[in-house]
Scaffold this motif. Structure first.
Motif, PDB file in Angstrom:
ATOM      1  N   LEU A  20      -0.067 128.305 -47.437  1.00 13.04           N
ATOM      2  CA  LEU A  20      -0.784 129.331 -46.695  1.00 13.04           C
ATOM      3  C   LEU A  20      -2.182 128.854 -46.309  1.00 13.04           C
ATOM      4  O   LEU A  20      -2.841 128.173 -47.077  1.00 13.04           O
ATOM      5  CB  LEU A  20      -0.934 130.598 -47.538  1.00 13.04           C
ATOM      6  N   GLU A  80       1.496 127.250 -51.822  1.00  9.70           N
ATOM      7  CA  GLU A  80       2.356 128.221 -51.137  1.00  9.70           C
ATOM      8  C   GLU A  80       2.419 127.958 -49.635  1.00  9.70           C
ATOM      9  O   GLU A  80       3.115 128.658 -48.909  1.00  9.70           O
ATOM     10  CB  GLU A  80       1.863 129.649 -51.396  1.00  9.70           C
ATOM     11  N   GLU A 108      -3.668 133.491 -43.325  1.00  9.52           N
ATOM     12  CA  GLU A 108      -2.447 134.134 -43.836  1.00  9.52           C
ATOM     13  C   GLU A 108      -2.721 134.879 -45.143  1.00  9.52           C
ATOM     14  O   GLU A 108      -2.238 135.995 -45.334  1.00  9.52           O
ATOM     15  CB  GLU A 108      -1.333 133.101 -44.042  1.00  9.52           C
ATOM     16  N   LEU A 109      -3.496 134.242 -46.030  1.00  8.16           N
ATOM     17  CA  LEU A 109      -3.808 134.908 -47.294  1.00  8.16           C
ATOM     18  C   LEU A 109      -4.662 136.144 -47.048  1.00  8.16           C
ATOM     19  O   LEU A 109      -4.481 137.168 -47.714  1.00  8.16           O
ATOM     20  CB  LEU A 109      -4.509 133.951 -48.269  1.00  8.16           C
ATOM     21  N   ARG A 145      -5.282 141.312 -56.344  1.00  9.34           N
ATOM     22  CA  ARG A 145      -4.762 141.367 -54.965  1.00  9.34           C
ATOM     23  C   ARG A 145      -4.404 139.968 -54.471  1.00  9.34           C
ATOM     24  O   ARG A 145      -3.362 139.778 -53.833  1.00  9.34           O
ATOM     25  CB  ARG A 145      -5.788 141.999 -54.034  1.00  9.34           C
ATOM     26  N   ARG A 200      -4.541 138.078 -44.450  1.00  7.62           N
ATOM     27  CA  ARG A 200      -3.629 139.110 -43.942  1.00  7.62           C
ATOM     28  C   ARG A 200      -2.812 139.718 -45.086  1.00  7.62           C
ATOM     29  O   ARG A 200      -2.639 140.932 -45.170  1.00  7.62           O
ATOM     30  CB  ARG A 200      -2.707 138.504 -42.895  1.00  7.62           C
ATOM     31  N   LEU A 201      -2.317 138.878 -45.989  1.00  7.72           N
ATOM     32  CA  LEU A 201      -1.491 139.358 -47.090  1.00  7.72           C
ATOM     33  C   LEU A 201      -2.277 140.171 -48.119  1.00  7.72           C
ATOM     34  O   LEU A 201      -1.760 141.134 -48.684  1.00  7.72           O
ATOM     35  CB  LEU A 201      -0.820 138.172 -47.806  1.00  7.72           C
ATOM     36  N   SER A 202      -3.516 139.759 -48.368  1.00 13.38           N
ATOM     37  CA  SER A 202      -4.304 140.389 -49.427  1.00 13.38           C
ATOM     38  C   SER A 202      -5.174 141.543 -48.935  1.00 13.38           C
ATOM     39  O   SER A 202      -5.654 142.346 -49.739  1.00 13.38           O
ATOM     40  CB  SER A 202      -5.201 139.355 -50.094  1.00 13.38           C
ATOM     41  N   SER A 257      -0.611 138.536 -53.725  1.00 15.13           N
ATOM     42  CA  SER A 257      -0.331 137.980 -52.391  1.00 15.13           C
ATOM     43  C   SER A 257       0.247 136.580 -52.476  1.00 15.13           C
ATOM     44  O   SER A 257       0.995 136.163 -51.591  1.00 15.13           O
ATOM     45  CB  SER A 257      -1.620 137.953 -51.557  1.00 15.13           C
ATOM     46  N   ARG A 268      -2.918 128.659 -53.200  1.00 19.34           N
ATOM     47  CA  ARG A 268      -2.724 129.007 -51.783  1.00 19.34           C
ATOM     48  C   ARG A 268      -2.098 127.845 -51.023  1.00 19.34           C
ATOM     49  O   ARG A 268      -1.128 128.021 -50.262  1.00 19.34           O
ATOM     50  CB  ARG A 268      -4.072 129.387 -51.148  1.00 19.34           C
TER      51      ARG A 268
END
Length: 95
Positions: free
Chosen positions: A26, A24, A30-31, A59, A33-35, A63, A21
């Motif tokens: 993040l 990246e 943010e993670l 998941r 929200r993405l996952s 992400s 994470r």
């Protein structure tokens, strides 16, 4: 497997997720929200206090743009591979 071994696996997997994470760039928000996972769930997973399902790991991996197997690789081995200039094992003495 002992309880201690199980806890160690959870901690190592969580640490690998955190490394990926951060690599990246993040944050947990943010993670999340993405996952589609909550920030608190991700935090518990990263600290090894929650045992995630394989589908949850998938998941998270998707992400982060990686595979679930990334979370189970030993970072020390990866560093050795990165620094290696050889093409594998020297088996010349067995010819």
């Amino acid at each position: 497997m002992t309880a201690h071994e199980g806890e160690k696996i959870l901690e190592q997997t969580g640490a690998a997720i955190r490394r990926q994470r951060l690599a990246e760039g993040l944050g947990l928000k943010e993670l999340a929200r993405l996952s589609g996972l909550s920030i608190s769930a991700l935090s518990l997973i990263e600290t090894g206090k929650r045992d995630p399902r394989l589908s949850t790991l998938d998941r998270i991996a998707k992400s982060l743009g990686t595979k679930v197997s990334t979370f189970f690789q030993d970072p020390a081995v990866d560093e050795l591979k990165a620094g290696s200039t050889g093409s594998g094992y020297d088996l010349s003495e067995f010819e």
